[in-house]
Write a protein that holds these residues in place. Structure first.
Motif, PDB file in Angstrom:
ATOM      1  N   LYS A 102      13.880  43.226   3.291  1.00 41.80           N
ATOM      2  CA  LYS A 102      15.005  42.534   4.371  1.00 41.80           C
ATOM      3  C   LYS A 102      14.425  42.772   5.667  1.00 41.80           C
TER       4      LYS A 102
ATOM      5  N   ALA B 235      14.509  41.861   9.921  1.00 38.79           N
ATOM      6  CA  ALA B 235      15.290  41.716  11.013  1.00 38.79           C
ATOM      7  C   ALA B 235      14.215  41.091  11.997  1.00 38.79           C
ATOM      8  N   THR B 236      14.614  40.016  12.760  1.00 38.30           N
ATOM      9  CA  THR B 236      13.747  39.448  13.793  1.00 38.30           C
ATOM     10  C   THR B 236      14.318  39.473  15.176  1.00 38.30           C
TER      11      THR B 236
ATOM     12  N   ASN C 235      17.518  31.803  16.754  1.00 40.93           N
ATOM     13  CA  ASN C 235      17.979  32.461  15.797  1.00 40.93           C
ATOM     14  C   ASN C 235      17.717  31.858  14.346  1.00 40.93           C
TER      15      ASN C 235
ATOM     16  N   HIS D 170      14.187  31.308  13.147  1.00 40.97           N
ATOM     17  CA  HIS D 170      13.569  32.316  12.732  1.00 40.97           C
ATOM     18  C   HIS D 170      13.914  32.939  11.339  1.00 40.97           C
ATOM     19  N   GLU D 171      15.341  32.954  11.332  1.00 40.16           N
ATOM     20  CA  GLU D 171      15.782  33.528  10.009  1.00 40.16           C
ATOM     21  C   GLU D 171      15.243  32.753   8.731  1.00 40.16           C
TER      22      GLU D 171
ATOM     23  N   GLU E 144      13.141  33.403   5.249  1.00 44.79           N
ATOM     24  CA  GLU E 144      13.707  32.922   3.986  1.00 44.79           C
ATOM     25  C   GLU E 144      12.607  31.941   3.190  1.00 44.79           C
TER      26      GLU E 144
ATOM     27  N   ALA F 189      16.418  37.617   5.073  1.00 46.19           N
ATOM     28  CA  ALA F 189      16.488  37.683   6.560  1.00 46.19           C
ATOM     29  C   ALA F 189      17.815  38.493   7.100  1.00 46.19           C
TER      30      ALA F 189
ATOM     31  N   GLY G  49      19.085  38.885   9.757  1.00 45.02           N
ATOM     32  CA  GLY G  49      19.497  38.683  11.034  1.00 45.02           C
ATOM     33  C   GLY G  49      18.393  38.190  12.258  1.00 45.02           C
ATOM     34  N   ALA G  50      18.777  37.722  13.209  1.00 42.89           N
ATOM     35  CA  ALA G  50      17.795  37.432  14.361  1.00 42.89           C
ATOM     36  C   ALA G  50      18.521  37.375  15.566  1.00 42.89           C
TER      37      ALA G  50
ATOM     38  N   HIS H 159      21.603  46.044  12.570  1.00 50.47           N
ATOM     39  CA  HIS H 159      21.295  45.527  11.036  1.00 50.47           C
ATOM     40  C   HIS H 159      20.779  46.724  10.419  1.00 50.47           C
TER      41      HIS H 159
END
Length: 244
Positions: A122, A124-125, A134, A137-138, A142, A148, A150-151, A180
């Motif tokens: 998992k 996070a970005t 956002n 990036h997510e 994927e 993903a 979250g971003a 997150h």
């Protein structure tokens, strides 16, 4: 300089300032970096003609770096290289490696391999651009087969990016991980954002893996060259040098 290996880097940036500074702080002795910059003229999304131009210029820069005699070529510009998907990116790199007679890598494929080596699931970005970035990036997380988590964006622009202090990455990364807690990995995705000095502190503070674009690219390049000297201070990826 470069008596062990010369690495060529085709950068997609407004200016290439952060990458050389990070390279010479992080890389083992005896390596050198040769850079060519492809300057982006248009916005970050939707301009197909501009992205096609950048793609062509990145490939040309890779060929020029090989002509200059480097031992390995890195193609920057993750969104550009991944426009044809991961399979398309891997096919391009294999074709160019065969044509040029040296390994050709990309920061896009380096990140995917880094996640596998670390056992990430998992991700996070925390990225340096606006909130409108956002979803993109997510989606890229994927598309690589990971979840993903979250971003979140800093709100900078590509012109101002090199002047963003490392504390901006620390603050945004901390905020992202607090929001997150399910994330096992934090991605800091842009090589032209000065983030390498906050990788280890974020790992120590939150007990997660932290992957930055340039850290993963350097790890992949060194592993490809057979140089696996542990490099402490920049996260588990370089400190322990796990291989995928």
């Amino acid at each position: 300089m470069g008596f062990r290996a010369r690495i060529g880097y085709a950068a997609v940036a407004f200016v290439t300032e952060v990458v050389p500074a990070a390279f010479y702080r992080m890389a083992p002795e005896g390596l050198s970096l040769a850079c060519l910059t492809i300057q982006r003229q248009g916005g970050r999304g939707g301009n197909t003609a501009e992205l096609d131009r950048i793609f062509d210029d990145v490939v040309k820069a890779g060929r020029d770096l090989a002509r200059a005699g480097v031992d390995l070529v890195v193609l920057g510009g993750r969104p550009v290289i991944l426009r044809r998907g991961m399979a398309g990116a891997e096919a391009l790199l294999a074709e160019l490696s065969h044509e040029l007679g040296v390994p050709v890598l990309s920061d896009a494929t380096a990140q995917a391999l880094a996640y596998k080596a670390l056992g990430s699931r998992k991700i996070a970005t925390a990225h340096p651009f606006g909130a409108e970035e956002n979803p993109r990036h997510e989606a890229m997380i994927e598309e690589l087969g990971f979840t993903a988590a979250g971003a979140m964006g800093l709100g900078s622009t590509r012109v101002a990016l090199a002047s963003c202090a490392p504390i901006t990455a620390w603050d945004l990364g901390r905020k992202m991980l607090q929001a997150h807690p399910e994330a096992d990995t934090l991605l800091l995705p842009c090589p032209h954002w000065d983030v390498v000095d906050v990788i280890q502190p974020l790992e120590d503070a939150f007990g997660v893996h932290v992957v930055s674009n340039f850290q993963a690219t350097l790890w992949h390049a060194l592993a490809t060259l057979g140089i696996t000297d542990p490099i402490p201070g920049y996260g588990r990826l370089l400190g322990e040098f796990p291989l995928p």
